[in-house]
Design a protein around this motif. Structure first.
Motif, PDB file in Angstrom:
ATOM      1  N   GLY A  51     -21.663  -2.935   9.825  1.00  0.00           N
ATOM      2  CA  GLY A  51     -20.452  -2.357  10.430  1.00  0.00           C
ATOM      3  C   GLY A  51     -19.892  -1.226   9.600  1.00  0.00           C
ATOM      4  N   GLU A  52     -18.768  -1.478   8.954  1.00  0.00           N
ATOM      5  CA  GLU A  52     -18.117  -0.468   8.119  1.00  0.00           C
ATOM      6  C   GLU A  52     -18.761  -0.396   6.740  1.00  0.00           C
ATOM      7  N   SER A  53     -18.589   0.733   6.058  1.00  0.00           N
ATOM      8  CA  SER A  53     -19.022   0.850   4.672  1.00  0.00           C
ATOM      9  C   SER A  53     -18.111  -0.015   3.789  1.00  0.00           C
ATOM     10  N   LYS A  54     -18.711  -0.804   2.887  1.00  0.00           N
ATOM     11  CA  LYS A  54     -17.911  -1.730   2.056  1.00  0.00           C
ATOM     12  C   LYS A  54     -18.177  -1.500   0.574  1.00  0.00           C
ATOM     13  N   GLN A  55     -17.223  -1.870  -0.238  1.00  0.00           N
ATOM     14  CA  GLN A  55     -17.358  -1.801  -1.697  1.00  0.00           C
ATOM     15  C   GLN A  55     -17.063  -3.183  -2.281  1.00  0.00           C
ATOM     16  N   PRO A  56     -17.670  -3.509  -3.439  1.00  0.00           N
ATOM     17  CA  PRO A  56     -17.331  -4.795  -4.062  1.00  0.00           C
ATOM     18  C   PRO A  56     -15.835  -4.818  -4.408  1.00  0.00           C
ATOM     19  N   VAL A  57     -15.228  -5.981  -4.269  1.00  0.00           N
ATOM     20  CA  VAL A  57     -13.816  -6.096  -4.639  1.00  0.00           C
ATOM     21  C   VAL A  57     -13.745  -6.605  -6.082  1.00  0.00           C
ATOM     22  N   LEU A  58     -13.280  -5.748  -6.979  1.00  0.00           N
ATOM     23  CA  LEU A  58     -13.210  -6.134  -8.393  1.00  0.00           C
ATOM     24  C   LEU A  58     -11.812  -6.620  -8.749  1.00  0.00           C
ATOM     25  N   LYS A  59     -11.784  -7.520  -9.731  1.00  0.00           N
ATOM     26  CA  LYS A  59     -10.503  -8.019 -10.232  1.00  0.00           C
ATOM     27  C   LYS A  59     -10.015  -7.078 -11.339  1.00  0.00           C
ATOM     28  N   THR A  60      -8.802  -7.293 -11.799  1.00  0.00           N
ATOM     29  CA  THR A  60      -8.281  -6.444 -12.873  1.00  0.00           C
ATOM     30  C   THR A  60      -9.151  -6.577 -14.121  1.00  0.00           C
ATOM     31  N   GLU A  61      -9.564  -7.802 -14.414  1.00  0.00           N
ATOM     32  CA  GLU A  61     -10.485  -8.014 -15.536  1.00  0.00           C
ATOM     33  C   GLU A  61     -11.376  -9.221 -15.239  1.00  0.00           C
ATOM     34  N   GLY A  62     -12.339  -9.456 -16.124  1.00  0.00           N
ATOM     35  CA  GLY A  62     -13.223 -10.615 -15.949  1.00  0.00           C
ATOM     36  C   GLY A  62     -14.327 -10.385 -14.935  1.00  0.00           C
ATOM     37  N   ASN A  63     -14.659  -9.120 -14.669  1.00  0.00           N
ATOM     38  CA  ASN A  63     -15.749  -8.829 -13.724  1.00  0.00           C
ATOM     39  C   ASN A  63     -17.091  -8.813 -14.442  1.00  0.00           C
ATOM     40  N   VAL A  64     -18.034  -9.589 -13.934  1.00  0.00           N
ATOM     41  CA  VAL A  64     -19.401  -9.577 -14.470  1.00  0.00           C
ATOM     42  C   VAL A  64     -20.356  -9.346 -13.299  1.00  0.00           C
TER      43      VAL A  64
END
Ligand code: GDP
Length: 294
Positions: free
Chosen positions: A88-101
């Motif tokens: 469908g639509e173009s999507k991006q990963p949703v990242l948190k403020t910190e703690g992203n791995v």
């Protein structure tokens, strides 16, 4: 209204009679052509078959709406279904403020290390504090390649030593974070030329130790029929959260993207469009739908 339509669909459109309801015969004839077009674009055989069955079901007996004629209606159904199947639509990963791995996984040669560098650049430019982990101990030059990419982007690279256990890597990451905090850690994991149990066990162990928030499968657009089993196996074993399709600048029409997305149901976040660090773009389902139909 169909800017991205391929030649194949244009031909079908012209051949179909301009009637006001879609008959079984009309739909069947159009669907044969659509299936051929999908196979030519290297869409997996089973996926092409299922896709066509799905559209046919929607099409037969459908009343042709508004100003459209029967041909335009079939084309619209195929085009819409392709876009939906691609996400469908173009999507991006949703990242948190910190703690992203973020784990980058895939077969050797798919473009994993290159894409890791590209993502580092992409997110650094968005203001993220990125750390790269070179955990591909399988391909001899991978760690050195990532070190070079890290230097070019201007982000630090933590290299996993041969024989280091996942727990030791976790420990080293914790120590790094205490002196130089990073909100996004991208891990270039080991790949193999073919899927094997050993690779999957190793990945699962590293996941347990590092607890990724995203696990992205890097798929080479040139992979063809094999894309389906690669995506399926990785998803079953390491629970993918998304996909990246590389080498979209080549001749491949994008069938691998459709197969991988179809079998995993996971969003395709990015497309690789060159060997350079700048060659990363959001994945646009509508553009790729047009390209698949050639
Ligand atoms: P890995 O084994 O999965 O880490 O693969 P690499 O990142 O080393 O990439 C394998 C080859 O594909 C290298 O020659 C890369 O330059 C090339 N490559 C990676 N991504 C792209 C892309 O989007 N477009 C093109 N044209 N080449 C790419």
């Amino acid at each position: 209204m169909f800017e991205n339509l391929g030649n194949k669909l244009q031909d079908i459109l012209e051949r179909l009679q301009r009637e006001k309801t879609l008959t079984d015969t009309q739909v069947k004839a159009a669907m044969r052509e659509i299936r051929m077009a999908l196979l030519e674009a290297d869409v997996n055989f089973g996926v092409a078959k299922e896709f066509v069955a799905r559209v046919s079901e929607k099409a037969v007996g459908q009343e042709v709406l508004g100003s459209l004629d029967a041909g335009q209606m079939v084309v619209k159904l195929v085009h819409d279904e392709l876009i939906q199947t691609l996400g469908g639509e173009s999507k991006q990963p949703v990242l948190k403020t910190e703690g992203n791995v973020v784990f980058m996984v895939g077969l050797q040669g798919a473009g994993k290390t290159t894409s890791t560098g590209k993502l580092a650049k992409f997110y650094k430019e968005k203001g993220r504090r990125v750390l790269l982990i070179a955990a591909d101990t399988q391909r001899p030059a991978a760690r050195e390649q990532l070190r070079t990419l890290g230097n070019q982007v201007g982000v630090p690279v933590l290299e996993v030593a041969n024989g280091e256990t996942p727990a030791q890597t976790r420990q080293r990451l914790n120590e790094f974070q205490q002196t130089d905090f990073r909100d996004l850690v991208i891990v270039d994991t080991a790949g193999r030329l073919q899927i094997d149990e050993n690779l999957m066990d190793q990945l699962a162990d590293l996941q347990t130790a590092l607890q990724p928030t995203e696990t992205l499968l890097v798929v080479d657009a040139m992979t063809g029929q094999e894309a389906l089993s690669v995506a399926k196996t990785f998803d079953e074993r390491v629970n993918l959260t998304g996909l990246i399709i590389t080498k979209m600048d080549g001749d491949a029409r994008g069938g691998a993207a459709l197969s991988a997305r179809f079998v995993t149901g996971k969003p395709i976040y990015f497309a690789g469009t060159s060997e350079k660090l700048t060659g990363l773009e959001p994945f646009y389902p509508d553009r790729v739908a047009g390209r698949i139909l050639g």
